[in-house]
Scaffold this motif. Structure first.
Motif, mmCIF file in Angstrom:
data_model
loop_
_atom_site.group_PDB
_atom_site.id
_atom_site.type_symbol
_atom_site.label_atom_id
_atom_site.label_comp_id
_atom_site.label_asym_id
_atom_site.label_seq_id
_atom_site.Cartn_x
_atom_site.Cartn_y
_atom_site.Cartn_z
ATOM 1 N N ALA A 260 0.817 -1.205 0.000
ATOM 2 C CA ALA A 260 0.000 0.000 0.000
ATOM 3 C C ALA A 260 0.853 1.257 0.000
ATOM 4 O O ALA A 260 0.448 2.300 -0.540
ATOM 5 C CB ALA A 260 -0.935 -0.008 1.212
ATOM 6 N N VAL A 263 1.673 2.171 -3.567
ATOM 7 C CA VAL A 263 0.530 2.789 -4.248
ATOM 8 C C VAL A 263 0.360 4.238 -3.807
ATOM 9 O O VAL A 263 0.254 5.159 -4.638
ATOM 10 C CB VAL A 263 -0.757 1.979 -3.977
ATOM 11 C CG1 VAL A 263 -1.974 2.689 -4.565
ATOM 12 C CG2 VAL A 263 -0.625 0.574 -4.570
ATOM 13 N N THR A 266 3.264 6.538 -5.014
ATOM 14 C CA THR A 266 3.259 6.764 -6.463
ATOM 15 C C THR A 266 2.117 7.685 -6.865
ATOM 16 O O THR A 266 2.281 8.557 -7.736
ATOM 17 C CB THR A 266 3.159 5.430 -7.213
ATOM 18 O OG1 THR A 266 4.213 4.550 -6.788
ATOM 19 C CG2 THR A 266 3.289 5.634 -8.718
ATOM 20 N N LYS A 267 0.954 7.532 -6.257
ATOM 21 C CA LYS A 267 -0.153 8.446 -6.536
ATOM 22 C C LYS A 267 0.230 9.883 -6.196
ATOM 23 O O LYS A 267 -0.040 10.824 -6.965
ATOM 24 C CB LYS A 267 -1.396 8.034 -5.738
ATOM 25 C CG LYS A 267 -2.145 6.833 -6.304
ATOM 26 C CD LYS A 267 -3.386 6.538 -5.476
ATOM 27 C CE LYS A 267 -4.183 5.374 -6.074
ATOM 28 N NZ LYS A 267 -5.373 5.030 -5.246
ATOM 29 N N SER A 286 4.922 -4.531 -6.499
ATOM 30 C CA SER A 286 3.943 -5.140 -5.600
ATOM 31 C C SER A 286 2.870 -5.860 -6.409
ATOM 32 O O SER A 286 2.642 -5.565 -7.591
ATOM 33 C CB SER A 286 3.302 -4.074 -4.718
ATOM 34 O OG SER A 286 4.280 -3.366 -3.988
ATOM 35 N N GLN A 289 0.013 -3.356 -7.493
ATOM 36 C CA GLN A 289 0.410 -1.985 -7.805
ATOM 37 C C GLN A 289 -0.154 -1.551 -9.156
ATOM 38 O O GLN A 289 -0.603 -0.423 -9.319
ATOM 39 C CB GLN A 289 1.938 -1.899 -7.813
ATOM 40 C CG GLN A 289 2.499 -0.506 -7.829
ATOM 41 C CD GLN A 289 3.985 -0.498 -7.559
ATOM 42 O OE1 GLN A 289 4.581 -1.520 -7.234
ATOM 43 N NE2 GLN A 289 4.605 0.656 -7.689
ATOM 44 N N ASP A 290 -0.150 -2.470 -10.108
ATOM 45 C CA ASP A 290 -0.655 -2.176 -11.446
ATOM 46 C C ASP A 290 -2.145 -1.828 -11.427
ATOM 47 O O ASP A 290 -2.577 -0.799 -11.934
ATOM 48 C CB ASP A 290 -0.384 -3.367 -12.378
ATOM 49 C CG ASP A 290 -0.716 -4.714 -11.736
ATOM 50 O OD1 ASP A 290 -1.683 -4.781 -10.948
ATOM 51 O OD2 ASP A 290 -0.007 -5.700 -12.012
ATOM 52 N N LYS A 291 -2.942 -2.696 -10.818
ATOM 53 C CA LYS A 291 -4.386 -2.514 -10.809
ATOM 54 C C LYS A 291 -4.799 -1.273 -10.027
ATOM 55 O O LYS A 291 -5.702 -0.533 -10.430
ATOM 56 C CB LYS A 291 -5.058 -3.757 -10.231
ATOM 57 C CG LYS A 291 -6.569 -3.750 -10.325
ATOM 58 C CD LYS A 291 -7.141 -5.081 -9.865
ATOM 59 C CE LYS A 291 -8.659 -5.102 -9.983
ATOM 60 N NZ LYS A 291 -9.218 -6.421 -9.559
ATOM 61 N N GLU A 292 -4.149 -1.040 -8.893
ATOM 62 C CA GLU A 292 -4.548 0.072 -8.033
ATOM 63 C C GLU A 292 -4.102 1.423 -8.585
ATOM 64 O O GLU A 292 -4.757 2.444 -8.344
ATOM 65 C CB GLU A 292 -4.001 -0.140 -6.620
ATOM 66 C CG GLU A 292 -4.638 -1.345 -5.924
ATOM 67 C CD GLU A 292 -4.205 -1.484 -4.487
ATOM 68 O OE1 GLU A 292 -4.072 -0.453 -3.809
ATOM 69 O OE2 GLU A 292 -4.000 -2.617 -4.031
ATOM 70 N N LEU A 293 -3.011 1.449 -9.341
ATOM 71 C CA LEU A 293 -2.547 2.697 -9.923
ATOM 72 C C LEU A 293 -3.086 2.916 -11.325
ATOM 73 O O LEU A 293 -3.274 4.056 -11.759
ATOM 74 C CB LEU A 293 -1.012 2.728 -9.951
ATOM 75 C CG LEU A 293 -0.333 2.866 -8.594
ATOM 76 C CD1 LEU A 293 1.166 2.685 -8.728
ATOM 77 C CD2 LEU A 293 -0.640 4.229 -7.973
ATOM 78 N N MET A 298 1.228 3.334 -14.828
ATOM 79 C CA MET A 298 2.213 2.250 -14.856
ATOM 80 C C MET A 298 2.841 2.017 -16.230
ATOM 81 O O MET A 298 3.815 1.275 -16.343
ATOM 82 C CB MET A 298 1.570 0.960 -14.359
ATOM 83 C CG MET A 298 1.211 0.957 -12.880
ATOM 84 S SD MET A 298 2.633 1.229 -11.776
ATOM 85 C CE MET A 298 3.561 -0.283 -12.055
#
Length: 438
Positions: A260, A263, A266-267, A286, A289-293, A298
């Motif tokens: 987390a 994420v 990076t945000k 992570s 990381q791809d899906k959440e950002l 990415m």
């Protein structure tokens, strides 16, 4: 002791009756050690899983848990997939695997409390799990003290198979040194040499050893560090660190934060305009990381990982894993799930090679695996006898542009799979001194 954590009971039945494996078993020495033979019943053995299902590492932990559970179900059923991995019959040496999962929130003290109960109450024959490297170090120390095998979960610190290595601990993930040595030449070739780098470093063993390794190998590629910001684990406001990074004049932002934290940081880096000025490199990606950002952020990001699901196009065991996981969980497995899955099979395969659950014999069989490598979902691998680090290939990923994605989870291209032998650290580089067997 478990009022703060969720317990999930899996498998069937409590252990009833104790036996030492019989005909054909390898000679055992010593005959009684740790939870052996007390933890081996006529029909089952118990495995304790300590996993963060809440907290900073919950995304990776949840994925890890599903990987363990899929492998255990396949092995207990004596499935066609289990046979492809080389196992015989249902279970391991004819015994079903029972298990419990404890949510340890990524906190080392809760990992140790949970694992201790698994040992004392359930006579765990094997422990596994962790996402935090600090937890992994605490668990492998516990395993060696109690003489119970511990299969390290997600954990990238060099210290785990370095100065904190333990006779009873084995790691299948690449360490920070291996990941950095594999990744640095790839990103230098792609992004150019003589680049200026700014690092965001989480302040614990994982962050510091990943930083040390990537700083070293990027410098060898001609890159120059211009900023290093160290932040506490679980930071919510990165503005001070990111302001310094934004004003550093760097060409590349190396974000070492995980879970987390990766994420959130990076945000915020995107909001500060860092990602418009700099390329993003993530030494260890992570699981989600791809899906959440999202692909917009990415795309073009370089990083390493244990496994990416499109390896199914190259490896039959990877394909069977991905297909079974998707059928059961309705999403593509991330590398956390793969670690839990592969580890469980490696342990089961080694027990059957040794012909016994005696941890001393299982450890020796793992230490001798270079002579008989395991055929796995990432190819041939073995554990190095000197430090119990797995020698294994390392996938290097690059984030896809949204328009290039073939499905909603097709976030990365595999740009290289680096041979493990070529990136191994010398066994004594990080001060590993394995303890006694008994």
């Amino acid at each position: 002791m478990f009022d703060r954590r969720q317990l999930l009971l899996g498998g069937a039945g409590a252990a009833a009756g104790l036996i030492i494996p019989g005909a054909g078993a390898v000679a055992q020495s010593p005959a009684s050690i740790g939870t052996f033979p007390d933890g081996v019943s006529a029909d089952s053995v118990f495995v304790g899983l300590t996993i963060p299902l809440t907290g900073v590492f919950s995304g990776d932990g949840g994925d890890l848990k599903l990987g363990y559970e899929l492998a255990i179900a396949q092995i207990n059923a004596g499935s066609e997939v289990a046979q492809k991995w080389g196992l015989k019959g249902k279970g391991v040496l004819g015994r079903q695997i029972r298990y419990k999962v404890s949510d340890t929130e990524g906190k080392p003290n809760l990992d140790v409390q949970s694992a201790t109960q698994f040992i004392q109450r359930d006579k765990a024959i094997m422990l596994a799990g962790s996402v935090s490297s600090a937890s992994a170090i605490a668990l492998e120390e516990l395993g060696s003290r109690e003489k119970v095998l511990y299969m390290v979960g997600i954990a990238g610190s060099n210290d785990i198979t370095g100065k904190n290595c333990q006779r009873y601990g084995f790691r299948s993930q690449q360490n920070a040194y291996m990941a950095a040595k594999a990744l640095a030449p790839v990103v230098a070739k792609a992004l150019g040499q003589n680049m200026k780098t700014a690092f965001l470093v989480p302040d614990y063993t994982y962050g510091h050893t990943v930083y040390d390794s990537f700083a070293r190998f990027s410098k060898e590629q001609g890159w120059q560090q211009v900023a290093k910001e160290v932040v506490p684990l679980g930071t919510t406001d990165y503005s001070s660190a990111l302001l310094n990074i934004a004003n550093s004049g760097a060409d590349v932002f190396v974000n070492i934060a995980f879970g987390a934290d990766a994420v959130a940081s990076t945000k915020q880096a995107d909001q500060f305009g860092v990602l418009k000025r700099m390329k993003l490199v993530v030494p260890n990606l992570s699981s989600f990381q791809d899906k959440e950002l999202g692909a917009e952020i990415m795309q073009g990001v370089y990083g390493s990982c244990d496994f990416w699901w499109t390896l199914q196009d190259r490896n039959p065991l990877a394909r069977s894993f991905v297909e079974a996981f998707v059928a059961q969980n309705k999403y593509y497995p991330r590398w956390g799930a793969h670690i839990g899955y592969m580890q469980t099979y490696l342990w089961a395969m080694t027990v059957e090679r040794a012909g016994t659950f005696n941890p001393v014999e299982v450890i020796k069989a793992m230490e001798n695996s270079k002579a008989q490598p395991y055929e796995t979902s990432i190819g041939k691998v073995y554990f190095r006898a000197e430090d119990h680090q797995m020698v294994r290939p390392i996938p290097i990923l690059r984030g896809k542009a949204p328009a290039a994605m073939k499905n909603p989870e097709d976030f990365y291209d595999i740009v290289d799979v680096v041979d493990g032998e070529s990136v191994m650290n010398p066994p004594d580089l990080f001060g590993c001194k394995l303890g006694p067997y008994s």
